[in-house]
Design a protein around this motif. Structure first.
Motif, short mmCIF file in Angstrom:
data_model
loop_
_atom_site.label_atom_id
_atom_site.label_comp_id
_atom_site.label_asym_id
_atom_site.label_seq_id
_atom_site.Cartn_x
_atom_site.Cartn_y
_atom_site.Cartn_z
N TYR A 343 0.75 -1.27 0.07
CA TYR A 343 -0.12 0.00 -0.02
C TYR A 343 0.88 1.08 0.03
CZ TYR A 343 -3.65 -3.17 1.57
OH TYR A 343 -4.63 -4.58 1.44
N LYS A 345 0.62 5.34 0.35
CA LYS A 345 -0.26 6.28 0.42
C LYS A 345 0.38 7.81 0.11
CE LYS A 345 -3.17 3.71 4.00
NZ LYS A 345 -4.36 3.95 3.25
N LYS A 347 -0.84 11.49 1.77
CA LYS A 347 -1.72 12.13 2.68
C LYS A 347 -1.65 13.83 2.39
CE LYS A 347 -3.68 12.44 7.17
NZ LYS A 347 -3.23 12.00 8.62
N THR A 408 -6.47 11.76 1.44
CA THR A 408 -5.72 10.35 1.17
C THR A 408 -5.53 9.51 -0.08
OG1 THR A 408 -5.31 10.46 3.56
CG2 THR A 408 -4.41 8.50 2.30
N THR A 409 -4.61 9.48 -0.82
CA THR A 409 -4.82 8.66 -2.12
C THR A 409 -4.03 7.44 -1.86
OG1 THR A 409 -5.08 10.59 -3.46
CG2 THR A 409 -4.55 8.38 -4.40
N THR A 410 -4.66 6.18 -2.08
CA THR A 410 -3.76 4.97 -1.72
C THR A 410 -3.84 4.15 -3.06
OG1 THR A 410 -4.89 4.95 0.50
CG2 THR A 410 -3.96 3.03 -0.36
N PHE A 412 -2.68 0.32 -4.27
CA PHE A 412 -2.54 -0.85 -3.75
C PHE A 412 -1.88 -1.83 -5.05
CE2 PHE A 412 -4.45 -5.28 -3.47
CZ PHE A 412 -3.69 -5.76 -2.36
#
Length: 415
Positions: A343, A345, A347, A408-410, A412
């Protein structure tokens, strides 16, 4: 190739559904004929029982006393006189026993008057219609007999096949929905091709005058008159910078249009995340001195990705965090692993995104309508491009609002 496959799929779909519909209609027809034979069989047996009882239980018939003259018309030989009331009683009893639940009317032959005497219209609703005229012709070689008609036989048989007709109607509806869906897909495909052709032509038309502006402005910036005047240098640099920015937008639109038609070509390779993202962050900090970018990623973390497109993904995400921030931008980049994958992230402390708009931010040409976005240049293609690259890598991306402020862009990446 895609068009050929689409045409093949459409053709096969039409053939399959029409074939199913034809088979269904044949089954309905066969079921109707079967129900008709069952009805005739039940009526024949019931009338045979009536004839036996009218003859006093004597089985003196050398042949079947019931003759089927027409689809709904039967003649029964009794070889004995009988009273209409007795006949009506036996008819009602036997038809109830064999579950013949439809209206019927009977008539008796009177040998004295040599005419068919109209009996009674027997309705399951106990109502005799007065407007119906039933014809009962005479028959030769018979002395004691009665005739019976079922005026509503066809309606009765159709009602008994209600399930088959409902199923056929449902198949017709499915066929119509399929035709409409195919029509909509074709229309959308034509619209998409028209839109892509328009974008290609428009951007190519912009490239030529833009190249001339860049050449002229760069040549102008080298002139002694411009070098000696700070104002002229400022104006010239603005022209050059904005021209390059416009050129980048046009290139982005061209790449999107190209990718839509031919797809992306990726060259996956192993990328160590920390130095890779640190280099991008340093480049961005050089252009924006007020930015704070904190990176919390372990040295051992790596990812398999196309270096060029992965760089563009990070640039787009960070650029949006900077543009849509009303204070000094602060961005935290972190990464962690679990049993499913990695992951990554991002933010920020930006202005956030309304919850109703989040599902649409990855759509082509979509921009959230805010006061801040009105003063920011762009076409709404950045996140669309990001989403496209993410899908090409078989990754997933999600965006959520922070509790305090920002988003927040995640990303995966499964193992």
């Amino acid at each position: 190739m895609k068009i050929k496959k689409l045409n093949i799929i459409i053709t096969l779909g039409f053939v399959a559904i029409i074939g199913i519909l034809i088979a269904q209609l044949l089954w309905v027809r066969q079921a109707y004929n079967l129900e008709d034979r069952k009805f005739n069989q039940k009526v024949s047996i019931a009338l045979q029982e009536v004839a036996e009882k009218l003859s006093g239980g004597k089985t003196s018939f050398t042949e079947n006393p019931v003759q089927i003259i027409a689809n709904d018309y039967y003649v029964v030989n009794t070889n004995n006189e009988f009273h209409p009331v007795v006949l009506e009683h036996y008819l009602r009893t036997e038809f109830n026993r064999f579950q013949v639940n439809t209206d019927y009317v009977y008539a008796l032959y009177n040998c004295h008057s040599d005419k068919m005497i109209y009996g009674k219209y027997m309705s399951k609703n106990q109502e005799s219609p007065s407007d119906k005229v039933i014809n009962f012709p005479k028959h030769k070689n018979l002395i004691y007999y009665f005739s019976i008609r079922f005026p509503d036989k066809t309606t009765y048989l159709i009602s008994s096949l209600r399930f088959w007709y409902l199923l056929t109607f449902a198949l017709i509806i499915i066929l119509l929905v399929y035709v409409y869906s195919i029509y909509t897909i074709i229309q959308q495909k034509k619209f998409s091709e028209l839109q892509r052709d328009f974008i290609n032509n428009m951007t190519h038309e912009f490239k030529t005058p833009l190249s001339s502006i860049l050449l002229a402005s760069e040549s102008l910036s080298k002139q002694d008159t411009v070098k000696e005047s700070p104002k002229l240098q400022t104006y010239t640099s603005i022209i050059i910078n904005q021209s390059y920015k416009l050129n980048n937008h046009i290139e982005k639109i061209l790449n999107i249009a190209k990718n839509d038609s031919s797809g992306l070509s990726l060259k996956p390779q192993k990328i160590i995340l920390l130095p890779f993202i640190q280099e991008i962050a340093d480049t961005i900090k050089q252009k924006n001195e007020d930015i704070t970018i904190i990176i919390e990623i372990e040295n051992s973390f790596s990812i398999i990705a196309d270096e060029f497109h992965f760089t563009n993904i990070i640039y787009n995400i960070l650029d949006n965090s900077i543009k849509y921030c009303e204070t000094k931008p602060q961005i935290l980049i972190s990464a962690y692993k679990d049993s499913k994958g990695l992951y990554l992230k991002f933010k920020d402390n930006g202005m956030g995104i309304p919850a109703k708009n989040i599902p649409h931010i990855f759509e082509k040409f979509y921009r959230v309508n805010t006061k801040k976005s009105e003063g920011i240049n762009g076409f709404g293609l950045g996140l669309f491009y990001v989403k496209k690259i993410i899908r090409q890598h078989n990754w997933k991306i999600s965006v959520e609002n922070n509790k305090d402020r920002g988003i927040t862009t995640t990303i995966f990446s499964p193992f």
